[in-house]
Design an enzyme around this catalytic site. Structure first.
Site, PDB file in Angstrom:
ATOM      1  N   GLY A  20      60.249  49.753  78.660  1.00 45.58           N
ATOM      2  CA  GLY A  20      61.036  50.595  77.771  1.00 45.58           C
ATOM      3  C   GLY A  20      62.240  51.262  78.406  1.00 45.58           C
ATOM      4  O   GLY A  20      62.927  50.692  79.258  1.00 45.58           O
ATOM      5  N   ILE A  21      62.494  52.496  77.996  1.00 42.18           N
ATOM      6  CA  ILE A  21      63.667  53.237  78.453  1.00 42.18           C
ATOM      7  C   ILE A  21      63.612  53.487  79.952  1.00 42.18           C
ATOM      8  O   ILE A  21      64.623  53.371  80.656  1.00 42.18           O
ATOM      9  CB  ILE A  21      63.785  54.564  77.671  1.00 42.18           C
ATOM     10  CG1 ILE A  21      64.157  54.283  76.206  1.00 42.18           C
ATOM     11  CG2 ILE A  21      64.832  55.480  78.306  1.00 42.18           C
ATOM     12  CD1 ILE A  21      64.078  55.490  75.296  1.00 42.18           C
ATOM     13  N   GLY A  22      62.435  53.816  80.468  1.00 41.92           N
ATOM     14  CA  GLY A  22      62.302  54.070  81.902  1.00 41.92           C
ATOM     15  C   GLY A  22      62.704  52.868  82.729  1.00 41.92           C
ATOM     16  O   GLY A  22      63.428  52.982  83.724  1.00 41.92           O
ATOM     17  N   TYR A 167      52.991  67.260  68.495  1.00 40.57           N
ATOM     18  CA  TYR A 167      53.939  66.431  69.246  1.00 40.57           C
ATOM     19  C   TYR A 167      55.218  67.205  69.545  1.00 40.57           C
ATOM     20  O   TYR A 167      55.744  67.138  70.665  1.00 40.57           O
ATOM     21  CB  TYR A 167      54.264  65.160  68.460  1.00 40.57           C
ATOM     22  CG  TYR A 167      55.377  64.346  69.086  1.00 40.57           C
ATOM     23  CD1 TYR A 167      55.195  63.730  70.323  1.00 40.57           C
ATOM     24  CD2 TYR A 167      56.607  64.187  68.445  1.00 40.57           C
ATOM     25  CE1 TYR A 167      56.213  62.980  70.907  1.00 40.57           C
ATOM     26  CE2 TYR A 167      57.621  63.438  69.020  1.00 40.57           C
ATOM     27  CZ  TYR A 167      57.429  62.841  70.249  1.00 40.57           C
ATOM     28  OH  TYR A 167      58.445  62.120  70.828  1.00 40.57           O
TER      29      TYR A 167
END
Length: 414
Positions: A20-22, A167
């Site tokens: 993903g983004i990481g 959340y």
């Protein structure tokens, strides 16, 4: 965004970097020749999500960087400290920390079990605080120290609390770390900032949450990695305590073409806004209503739309739908065509009808009849309806979002 080489030789500690983004941020920095510590939990392949710390490390090295894969659960103090020590031993220090690891459950209060609540708070808020705390002694020694949290601006609009307060609190905890640490460590020349996307970002986790069709109204992770790169290349003294939005960062860097980041370029102006931004609810609905398929939709009949809709759903029932959906739904329809309806898409051969379901509902959806029909005919996306309060969901949110596939089958028939 072109690489400048400014991160060459710098060491980045990135949580949740196996996908993903990481991982996208890691690969962008790797193109400069940076050292990347891949700090994530996935050492063995996940049954539903692609990538491990080792496959990510291989991609990083192929991109031109050096990688150190570390099995890290950010809830575990010993694991965090061991990974940081390994990073310092291998690369000589830490220059940049990216707190990307996060857990999500978009459930209302009564449907949020405490195990899920604890998971979100322990990973998002506590994990961010812990990893930052342990990295700071090394960041103080760097002449290019940054902490970048993938977290939203602190928007106190109740809309962002009412539907999923657990959340929101957990995610805002990450943002409060930015607010506090930016001030606390300004004199140490450590830049602490947050980065958040303007629109939905299409990742494997997003696909699991909202379905495969979410790519139609999402951007690629590369918009976040390019924005992160622009921030992390800045001198720490020049940027501190900011809550950045990805496309604003890129526009400031001279990039005006955002179409390149859209998963589906023709939908580049019809993307789903992400949570926590100051986008009016009416505009969120407008974004969703202008999907690429909208022009081809047939206008619904003037009356009896809900009953006709459920007749269409019944005609679509199949073994495949039952197998893929595996859920029982109750629909509490309000407004002009008020009533209670159900769809049993779990127990073969499946059934649809008026009244409460014959088996316990996995998810109960409540909304006005007009919005209900718009959602099933593709004019209103479920995520947008939920975010703007048009749709109330109790029960299993992920199962509720699986209705997207069924809606896809209805679009051409309404």
């Amino acid at each position: 965004m072109k690489n400048t080489g400014k991160l060459a030789g710098r060491t980045l500690f990135i949580t949740g970097a196996s996908r993903g983004i990481g991982k996208a941020i890691a690969l962008k920095a790797a193109q400069d020749g940076a050292n990347i510590v891949v700090a994530a939990k996935t050492a063995e392949p996940h049954p539903k999500l692609p990538g491990t710390i080792y496959t990510a490390a291989a991609e990083i090295e192929a991109a031109g960087g050096k990688a150190l894969p570390c099995v890290v659960d950010v809830r575990d103090e010993n694991a965090v400290r061991a990974a940081i020590k390994s990073a310092v031993d291998k690369f000589g220090g830490i220059d940049i920390l990216v707190n990307n690891a996060s857990a999500i459950s978009l459930t209302p209060t009564e449907q949020t079990d405490m195990k899920r609540y604890d998971l979100m708070h322990n990973i998002n808020t506590r994990g961010t605080f812990l990893v930052s705390k342990e990295c700071i002694p090394y960041l103080k020694k760097s002449n290019h120290a940054h902490i970048l949290n993938i977290s939203p601006p602190l928007n106190m609009n109740p809309i962002w609390f009412g539907n999923h307060v657990a959340y929101t609190m957990a995610k805002y905890g990450m943002s409060m770390c930015v607010l506090g640490m930016a001030r606390e460590y300004a004199s140490a020349n450590i830049a602490v900032n947050a980065l958040w996307p303007r629109t939905a970002i299409y990742t494997a986790a997003m696909e699991m949450l909202t379905g495969k069709e979410s790519d139609q109204y999402s951007r690629k992770p590369e918009i976040m990695s390019d924005a992160a790169y622009a921030i992390l290349c800045k001198e720490p003294k020049s940027t501190n305590g900011n809550f950045f939005i990805d496309d604003e960062v890129l526009k400031a860097a001279g990039i005006s073409d955002m179409k390149q980041y859209a998963c589906v370029p023709e939908n580049a102006d019809k993307l789903m806004p992400d949570f926590f931004l100051d986008t009016p609810p009416e505009q969120l609905v407008e974004f969703a209503a202008e999907g690429s398929h909208a022009a081809s939709l047939k206008k619904p009949a003037a009356s009896g739309k809900i009953e006709g809709l459920f007749q269409k759903i019944e005609s679509l029932l199949s073994e495949e739908i039952i197998k893929k959906t595996g859920a029982v739904y109750q629909f509490n329809v309000k407004g002009a065509e008020a009533g209670v309806w159900f769809a049993d898409l779990k127990n073969a051969p499946g059934s649809v009808g008026k009244g409460e379901p014959p088996a316990t509902a996995d998810a109960t959806l409540t909304m006005d009849s007009k919005h209900f029909f718009d959602m099933f005919s593709g004019k209103l996306k479920p995520a947008s309806a939920f975010m703007t309060g048009k749709l109330k969901i109790s029960g299993d949110l992920q199962k509720a979002m699986k209705l997207e596939k069924l809606m896809g089958g209805l679009k051409s028939k309404l």
